[in-house]
Design a protein around this motif. Sequence first.
Motif, PDB file in Angstrom:
ATOM      1  N   ASN B  94       0.829  -1.210   0.000  1.00 36.05           N
ATOM      2  CA  ASN B  94       0.000   0.000   0.000  1.00 36.05           C
ATOM      3  C   ASN B  94       0.861   1.256   0.000  1.00 36.05           C
ATOM      4  O   ASN B  94       0.357   2.351  -0.239  1.00 36.05           O
ATOM      5  N   THR B  95       2.173   1.093   0.258  1.00 33.73           N
ATOM      6  CA  THR B  95       3.074   2.245   0.177  1.00 33.73           C
ATOM      7  C   THR B  95       3.680   2.381  -1.217  1.00 33.73           C
ATOM      8  O   THR B  95       4.325   3.372  -1.520  1.00 33.73           O
ATOM      9  N   VAL B  96       3.487   1.356  -2.044  1.00 29.89           N
ATOM     10  CA  VAL B  96       4.068   1.347  -3.382  1.00 29.89           C
ATOM     11  C   VAL B  96       3.072   1.894  -4.409  1.00 29.89           C
ATOM     12  O   VAL B  96       3.428   2.671  -5.294  1.00 29.89           O
ATOM     13  N   PHE B  97       1.810   1.481  -4.259  1.00 28.68           N
ATOM     14  CA  PHE B  97       0.772   1.933  -5.186  1.00 28.68           C
ATOM     15  C   PHE B  97       0.005   3.100  -4.567  1.00 28.68           C
ATOM     16  O   PHE B  97      -0.278   3.102  -3.364  1.00 28.68           O
ATOM     17  N   ARG B  98      -0.365   4.064  -5.399  1.00 30.35           N
ATOM     18  CA  ARG B  98      -1.304   5.088  -4.943  1.00 30.35           C
ATOM     19  C   ARG B  98      -2.698   4.459  -4.957  1.00 30.35           C
ATOM     20  O   ARG B  98      -3.120   3.894  -5.970  1.00 30.35           O
ATOM     21  N   ILE B  99      -3.375   4.521  -3.828  1.00 33.51           N
ATOM     22  CA  ILE B  99      -4.657   3.835  -3.674  1.00 33.51           C
ATOM     23  C   ILE B  99      -5.752   4.852  -3.356  1.00 33.51           C
ATOM     24  O   ILE B  99      -5.634   5.635  -2.415  1.00 33.51           O
ATOM     25  N   HIS B 100      -6.815   4.824  -4.176  1.00 38.13           N
ATOM     26  CA  HIS B 100      -7.942   5.744  -4.002  1.00 38.13           C
ATOM     27  C   HIS B 100      -9.137   4.985  -3.446  1.00 38.13           C
ATOM     28  O   HIS B 100      -9.313   3.801  -3.713  1.00 38.13           O
ATOM     29  N   ALA B 101      -9.995   5.705  -2.699  1.00 37.02           N
ATOM     30  CA  ALA B 101     -11.187   5.070  -2.136  1.00 37.02           C
ATOM     31  C   ALA B 101     -12.108   4.564  -3.239  1.00 37.02           C
ATOM     32  O   ALA B 101     -12.746   3.519  -3.111  1.00 37.02           O
ATOM     33  N   SER B 102     -12.174   5.317  -4.342  1.00 34.63           N
ATOM     34  CA  SER B 102     -13.051   4.919  -5.450  1.00 34.63           C
ATOM     35  C   SER B 102     -12.483   5.469  -6.754  1.00 34.63           C
ATOM     36  O   SER B 102     -11.625   6.358  -6.743  1.00 34.63           O
ATOM     37  N   ALA B 103     -12.992   4.948  -7.872  1.00 36.20           N
ATOM     38  CA  ALA B 103     -12.566   5.453  -9.180  1.00 36.20           C
ATOM     39  C   ALA B 103     -12.947   6.923  -9.318  1.00 36.20           C
ATOM     40  O   ALA B 103     -12.192   7.724  -9.872  1.00 36.20           O
TER      41      ALA B 103
END
Lengths: 150, 117
Positions: B94-103
Motif C-alpha cells: 500500500n506504500t508502493v501503489f497510490r490507492i484511491h477510495a473509489s474510481a
Amino acid sequence: MNDARSRVCVSLTADQHAVRDALAELTEALGAAGLPDAAIGTAELVLAEVLNNVVEHALSGLSQGRIEVTLRIGDGTTIAKVWDDGHPMPGHALPTGDCPDTQADINELPEGGFGWFLIQSLAQDIRYTRQPDGNLLTFTLSNDMAQDYP
Amino acid sequence: MQLSTKDHGEIRIVKVGEQRIDAAIAIQFKEAVRNCAAETTERLVLDLSDVNFLDSSGLGALVAAMKLIGPNCKLELAGLTANVERVFRLTRMNTVFRIHASAQEAIGGSAPLADVG
C-alpha cells in the motif's frame, strides 16, 4: 485438538483451476458453520497460498499429483491439514516467511515471495512433517470475529 | 479477462470485472492490464471494487504490470475491498501503489466518464 462442530475434506489435483474449485467448497463449509466474513477471508487467503505453493513446488512436474485438505471447524478455531504426495520442502523444513523488501526501487520490487509471509502472518501453530508418502502441513486459523481484518 | 476502459482526459479508468485475481489468471491479468495503457495515458487507475479475492500471485501480477507499463504512466488502484486491502497492507504494498477510495475519487470530480471508442 478442538471440538469440531463440523469437518470438511476436499481432494484435488495439481491444477490452479482445481484450487479455485476447492477454495469455493472450503469457504462454503466455513460459511455454513457460521464463521464471520473476516475469518472466512483469512482462511481463504491462507489456504490459497498453501495450495498454490503445493501446485507450483511440491507437485511441480507431477501432473498426477494429489492434494487433500481437511478442515476441522471448532468453536474458536479451525484446524487445517493439507497433505500432498509430492516433493519434500527444501531441507524438509518450513520456509522462513520473511516479507520481501517492498521499499526497493520500482524496478527492483519483488513480484513473488509473499505467499509464505502471508501464511505465517495469518495462521498459527504451523507445522510441517515429511512423511513416507508425502508432505503434511497443519495449521490453526482463528474463527474469532474480533480478529477483524488484521 | 473482463476489463472495461473509460478515459477521463489523460486518466484511464479500468474496471476489473473479475471477482478473483489469483494464480489461475495472474499471467493473463498482467498482460491484459499492460495492454490497457495507451501512449497518451498518464495515469491508469484499476477499479478493483468488484474484486473480492486477491492472492500473492495477483499481487505479483500487479507489480509486474506496473513495471511493464513503465515510467511514463502511473498504475494506481481504486475501490479496494476489505480482503484485497488487507493483502496490500500486510505486504506494505500500500506504500508502493497510490490507492484511491473509489474510481470517482481518483479522477477528482463527479463529471460523467466518456466512453472510449
